[in-house]
Write an enzyme that holds these catalytic residues in place. Structure first.
Site, mmCIF file in Angstrom:
data_model
loop_
_atom_site.group_PDB
_atom_site.id
_atom_site.type_symbol
_atom_site.label_atom_id
_atom_site.label_comp_id
_atom_site.label_asym_id
_atom_site.label_seq_id
_atom_site.Cartn_x
_atom_site.Cartn_y
_atom_site.Cartn_z
ATOM 1 N N TYR A 1 -24.501 13.240 30.448
ATOM 2 C CA TYR A 1 -24.874 15.048 30.683
ATOM 3 C C TYR A 1 -25.492 14.763 31.983
ATOM 4 O O TYR A 1 -25.137 15.587 33.070
ATOM 5 C CB TYR A 1 -25.016 15.864 29.987
ATOM 6 C CG TYR A 1 -24.171 16.271 28.983
ATOM 7 C CD1 TYR A 1 -24.215 14.504 28.131
ATOM 8 C CD2 TYR A 1 -23.310 16.917 28.614
ATOM 9 C CE1 TYR A 1 -23.208 14.605 26.500
ATOM 10 C CE2 TYR A 1 -21.890 16.803 28.043
ATOM 11 C CZ TYR A 1 -22.297 15.536 26.673
ATOM 12 O OH TYR A 1 -21.879 16.101 25.944
ATOM 13 N N ASN A 42 -19.214 21.677 33.208
ATOM 14 C CA ASN A 42 -19.330 21.538 31.462
ATOM 15 C C ASN A 42 -19.324 22.409 31.236
ATOM 16 O O ASN A 42 -20.015 23.340 31.650
ATOM 17 C CB ASN A 42 -20.534 20.133 30.941
ATOM 18 C CG ASN A 42 -19.645 20.335 29.460
ATOM 19 O OD1 ASN A 42 -19.494 20.047 28.775
ATOM 20 N ND2 ASN A 42 -21.563 20.621 28.672
ATOM 21 N N GLU A 43 -17.929 22.980 30.350
ATOM 22 C CA GLU A 43 -18.147 24.370 29.783
ATOM 23 C C GLU A 43 -18.736 25.123 30.379
ATOM 24 O O GLU A 43 -20.107 26.511 30.283
ATOM 25 C CB GLU A 43 -19.210 24.266 28.561
ATOM 26 C CG GLU A 43 -18.692 23.349 26.875
ATOM 27 C CD GLU A 43 -19.147 23.916 26.063
ATOM 28 O OE1 GLU A 43 -20.226 24.532 25.792
ATOM 29 O OE2 GLU A 43 -18.218 22.887 24.978
ATOM 30 N N ASP A 46 -14.230 24.800 23.623
ATOM 31 C CA ASP A 46 -12.838 25.061 23.224
ATOM 32 C C ASP A 46 -12.962 26.731 23.094
ATOM 33 O O ASP A 46 -13.458 27.231 23.582
ATOM 34 C CB ASP A 46 -12.594 24.062 21.795
ATOM 35 C CG ASP A 46 -14.152 24.828 20.676
ATOM 36 O OD1 ASP A 46 -15.450 25.323 21.066
ATOM 37 O OD2 ASP A 46 -14.334 23.886 19.802
ATOM 38 N N ARG A 53 -7.660 28.473 27.390
ATOM 39 C CA ARG A 53 -8.057 27.528 28.071
ATOM 40 C C ARG A 53 -6.711 26.225 28.488
ATOM 41 O O ARG A 53 -7.549 25.498 29.687
ATOM 42 C CB ARG A 53 -8.128 26.487 25.925
ATOM 43 C CG ARG A 53 -8.048 25.357 26.750
ATOM 44 C CD ARG A 53 -8.512 25.187 24.880
ATOM 45 N NE ARG A 53 -7.362 24.666 24.187
ATOM 46 C CZ ARG A 53 -7.036 24.085 22.630
ATOM 47 N NH1 ARG A 53 -8.418 24.104 22.247
ATOM 48 N NH2 ARG A 53 -5.622 24.173 22.078
ATOM 49 N N GLU A 61 -16.090 16.452 23.622
ATOM 50 C CA GLU A 61 -17.011 16.252 22.222
ATOM 51 C C GLU A 61 -16.009 16.686 21.024
ATOM 52 O O GLU A 61 -15.059 17.423 20.967
ATOM 53 C CB GLU A 61 -17.581 17.250 22.773
ATOM 54 C CG GLU A 61 -18.728 17.012 23.576
ATOM 55 C CD GLU A 61 -19.545 17.920 24.503
ATOM 56 O OE1 GLU A 61 -20.064 19.291 23.452
ATOM 57 O OE2 GLU A 61 -20.311 18.361 24.741
HETATM 58 C C1 LIG Z 1 -13.822 32.094 21.741
HETATM 59 O O1 LIG Z 1 -12.690 33.752 21.315
HETATM 60 C C2 LIG Z 1 -12.000 32.956 20.470
HETATM 61 C C3 LIG Z 1 -11.045 33.624 19.896
HETATM 62 O O2 LIG Z 1 -11.983 35.449 20.435
HETATM 63 C C4 LIG Z 1 -13.230 32.686 18.738
HETATM 64 O O3 LIG Z 1 -12.488 32.089 17.718
HETATM 65 C C5 LIG Z 1 -13.855 31.298 19.370
HETATM 66 O O4 LIG Z 1 -14.874 31.050 18.068
HETATM 67 C C6 LIG Z 1 -14.953 32.215 20.384
HETATM 68 N N1 LIG Z 1 -15.806 30.821 21.507
HETATM 69 C C7 LIG Z 1 -16.757 30.800 21.483
HETATM 70 C C8 LIG Z 1 -17.450 29.425 22.723
HETATM 71 O O5 LIG Z 1 -17.271 31.826 21.596
#
Ligand SMILES: *[C@@H]1O[C@H](CO)[C@@H](O)[C@H](O)[C@H]1NC(C)=O
Ligand SMILES: *[C@@H]1O[C@H](CO)[C@@H](O)[C@H](O)[C@H]1NC(C)=O
Ligand SMILES: *[C@@H]1O[C@H](CO)[C@@H](O)[C@H](O)[C@H]1NC(C)=O
Ligand SMILES: *[C@@H]1O[C@H](CO)[C@@H](O)[C@H](O)[C@H]1NC(C)=O
Ligand SMILES: *[C@@H]1O[C@H](CO)[C@@H](O)[C@H](O)[C@H]1NC(C)=O
Ligand SMILES: *[C@@H]1O[C@H](CO)[C@@H](O)[C@H](O)[C@H]1NC(C)=O
Ligand SMILES: *[C@@H]1O[C@H](CO)[C@@H](O)[C@H](O)[C@H]1NC(C)=O
Ligand SMILES: *[C@@H]1O[C@H](CO)[C@@H](O)[C@H](O)[C@H]1NC(C)=O
Ligand SMILES: *[C@@H]1O[C@H](CO)[C@@H](O)[C@H](O)[C@H]1NC(C)=O
Ligand SMILES: *[C@@H]1O[C@H](CO)[C@@H](O)[C@H](O)[C@H]1NC(C)=O
Length: 548
Positions: A98, A167-168, A209, A215, A271
């Site tokens: 990273y 990354n993210e 994710d 996404r 990941e």
């Molecule tokens: C992003 O949003 C989705 C749907 O609301 C949720 O399921 C998910 O946990 C969230 N992810 C993060 C990293 O906050």
């Protein structure tokens, strides 16, 4: 005579090179391993994340518990030697790393991994100072320097597959969507740089994710346009398969396949490995490398070799002894190795049969702005800096903890005096970029200070800022600030071949010539109109942070 010696040496080098690790190439959306005797087979990433966890960065907006420091895992040969047999035993063929320190020597680790047929996917960013911030994004000379220095340090190794530009960075929160154009600009510039080096390395991004809608929009945004502006490899950090009770359907892997079925570049899990359901047995490996998924996905990176912890749980797969000399392998890592070994690789489609990528045009329904910031322009920023009337002192200039708050102060003063920080700020949500937004924070601060000083009719007390600023003897006192900025930085959308930092010149005129023409090779102004970012005063202080 010298020429002959040189040729002989080259022959020797080539003879050695035959034994080196097979190169990984991309055709269309798949990876191929080029076999020594010619021919190629599809390549699947059987990877593991390989980075000791840094110290937590204490900050109000650090929801993901991201580190503020890092430990370079490729700079300590003894530790690489310690880990190599363990990685081989687990059938690992790729490490994701990273952050590295480009000033350290990585020869021994890289050679050892290469000899063991282990590839590296390397992220270019560094915590805090060297990354594109999701809340206050920018693609500026100081971040570009970090990226280019890492590439310069790693291009000599034969086992680098790809460089990630982030990354993210974009996440679920729509306030982060403004970071996307900066990521795409970074990918564009890094690709141009690699092309200039005749490098085959791929350029990628690793996505969080979660929110399914955005996404795919982000993946499409990053891979659209043209070969020159698209990423080559999209990574998804996917933690939805939790425990052996999960399945292709319940994990949502089926959606990962459906959503990316028509995607145009390589995809892999950058990941994976949910820890919420007890010790991991890695049943997902059977799915990820099985026939349901291999037409779309090219393997993945299990997280993580080194101990790492987040609010999700503990991820490490070895325990390192206190003196660092030995690593104890966990049952999780043994299980991962068994799964990786059991994978039956497919060569479908073969490289000959694989279709080349096409690059869809930007979708007007994308939540991201198609207007990208230009290539960070060192010579243009230097031309500006040496011409400014009021500049930040050298001591303060190198300290972000001073520069950040001072930008806030300067922008506040400008706001009270009929000015704004529009030229040093940017807004990736609507695609508006200030002329100076690609310069280092130091230059942005001096620009704001000079603007204030000019608005105060060059009252000497207006260029003090608690003794953090002083008058610049080399300044072009006769020229207006905006004329200076326009002549040094003609367009905030200008693109070209990125250049690493060159020693700044103290006389503005010396650097002005090339900068006007384009210090960037083949300076290009995008056809996109420069959208003026109208900032209200209330936004000014927020912008102060966004210019970092
Ligand atoms: C992003 O949003 C989705 C749907 O609301 C949720 O399921 C998910 O946990 C969230 N992810 C993060 C990293 O906050
Ligand atoms: C890189 O290593 C050098 C030498 O140890 C050190 O001075 C420098 O601070 C390091 N850089 C980063 C970004 O950690
Ligand atoms: C998910 O993305 C959609 C589309 O961009 C957006 O409207 C929505 O607010 C996002 N959801 C969350 C939880 O942020
Ligand atoms: C999104 O980010 C903004 C700015 O950091 C924050 O104020 C807001 O609470 C966040 N929203 C959610 C749903 O997390
Ligand atoms: C492949 O997909 C089928 C149909 O959805 C599913 O039943 C099966 O479990 C999947 N196989 C693997 C190895 O994931
Ligand atoms: C390091 O620690 C291990 C186990 O804790 C021990 O066996 C080994 O002798 C130590 N090595 C050194 C050089 O101290
Ligand atoms: C790989 O192929 C062999 C032989 O066809 C089969 O027995 C084995 O189950 C396969 N492995 C996996 C993980 O699918
Ligand atoms: C420079 O600015 C910082 C931050 O505003 C301030 O704390 C410091 O006192 C200033 N330096 C001097 C020499 O006044
Ligand atoms: C700009 O620079 C290029 C390359 O150095 C040169 O060929 C070209 O003539 C210059 N153009 C102008 C307008 O000065
Ligand atoms: C400048 O950009 C435009 C649009 O992307 C492109 O058509 C043109 O060829 C570019 N010019 C140069 C000199 O690179």
């Amino acid at each position: 005579m010298l020429g002959v010696v040189f040729k002989l040496t080259l022959v020797n080098i080539l003879a050695v090179a035959v034994l080196s690790i097979p190169q990984i190439t991309r055709k269309g959306r798949w990876l191929y391993q080029e076999e020594v005797g010619g021919g190629s087979t599809r390549f699947f990433i059987k990877g593991i994340a390989y980075q000791p966890q840094g110290e937590l960065h204490e900050s109000d907006d650090n929801h993901f518990g991201e580190p503020g420091t890092f430990i370079d895992p490729l700079a300590d040969a003894e530790e690489c030697r310690r880990d190599l047999p363990i990685l081989r035993a687990a059938s690992i063929n790729t490490l994701r790393v990273y952050s590295v320190n480009s000033s350290l020597n990585h020869d021994e680790c890289m050679q050892a991994f290469s000899n063991a047929n282990i590839y590296i996917i390397l992220d270019l960013s560094l915590p805090i100072v060297g990354s594109i911030d999701r809340t206050f994004p920018s693609w500026s000379t100081n971040i570009m320097d970090v990226y280019l220095a890492t590439i310069d340090a790693f291009e000599k190794y034969d086992n680098v597959i790809a460089y990630n530009v982030g990354n993210e960075v974009v996440d679920n929160n729509s306030t982060t969507f403004g970071a996307a154009p900066f990521l795409k600009a970074a990918a564009r510039d890094i690709k141009a740089y690699l092309k200039s080096l005749d490098s085959q390395r791929l350029v990628g991004y690793a996505a969080i994710d979660g929110n399914l809608t955005v996404r795919k929009d982000l993946a499409d945004f990053l891979s659209c346009g043209s070969e020159e502006t698209a990423i080559d490899i999209y990574g998804l950090n996917e933690y939805t398969w939790c425990g052996s009770g999960s399945s292709f359907e319940s994990s949502g892997y089926n959606e990962d396949v459906a959503q990316f079925a028509d995607y145009n570049v390589v995809t892999y899990f950058s990941e994976f490995g949910c820890v919420k359901a007890g010790p991991r047995t890695w049943t997902e490996v059977g799915s990820l490398f099985g026939e349901n998924m291999t037409s779309v996905w090219s393997g993945g990176i299990a997280f993580s070799y080194f101990p790492a912890e987040s609010n999700e749980g503990k991820f490490g797969m070895v325990a390192i002894s206190t003196n660092g000399t030995s690593a104890e392998v966990s049952s999780e890592l043994r299980a991962l190795g068994e799964r990786y070994r059991a994978v039956n690789s497919t060569n479908n489609p073969s490289k000959d049969a694989a279709m080349a990528s096409n690059y869809p045009t930007f979708s007007s329904s994308s939540p991201f702005s198609s207007a990208l910031p230009g290539t960070p322009n060192h010579a243009g920023c230097n031309c500006l800096e040496v011409g400014l009337t009021c500049v930040v002192s050298p001591v303060a200039a190198n300290n972000l903890d001073i520069v950040g708050p001072l930008i806030g102060v300067a922008c506040g003063l400008l706001g009270e005096n009929g000015g704004s920080c529009t030229e040093i700020g940017s807004n990736g949500l609507d695609g508006s970029y200030g002329r100076v937004s690609g310069c280092a924070p130091r230059v942005k601060l001096s620009y704001a200070m000079s603007d204030y000083y000019e608005r105060q009719n060059r009252r000497s007390a207006a260029c003090d800022f608690n003794r953090n600023a002083s008058l610049n003897p080399h300044a072009s006192w006769a020229e207006s600030l905006s004329d200076l900025a326009v002549s040094c930085l003609p367009s905030p959308h200008a693109t070209g071949l990125p250049r690493a930092f060159a020693t700044p010149r103290t006389s503005r005129d010396a650097s002005r010539g090339p900068s006007v023409n384009g210090t960037l090779d083949s300076l290009n102004s995008s056809s996109l109109p420069y959208l003026v970012c109208m900032l209200s005063l209330s936004l000014t202080l927020v912008m102060a942070s966004s210019v970092l």
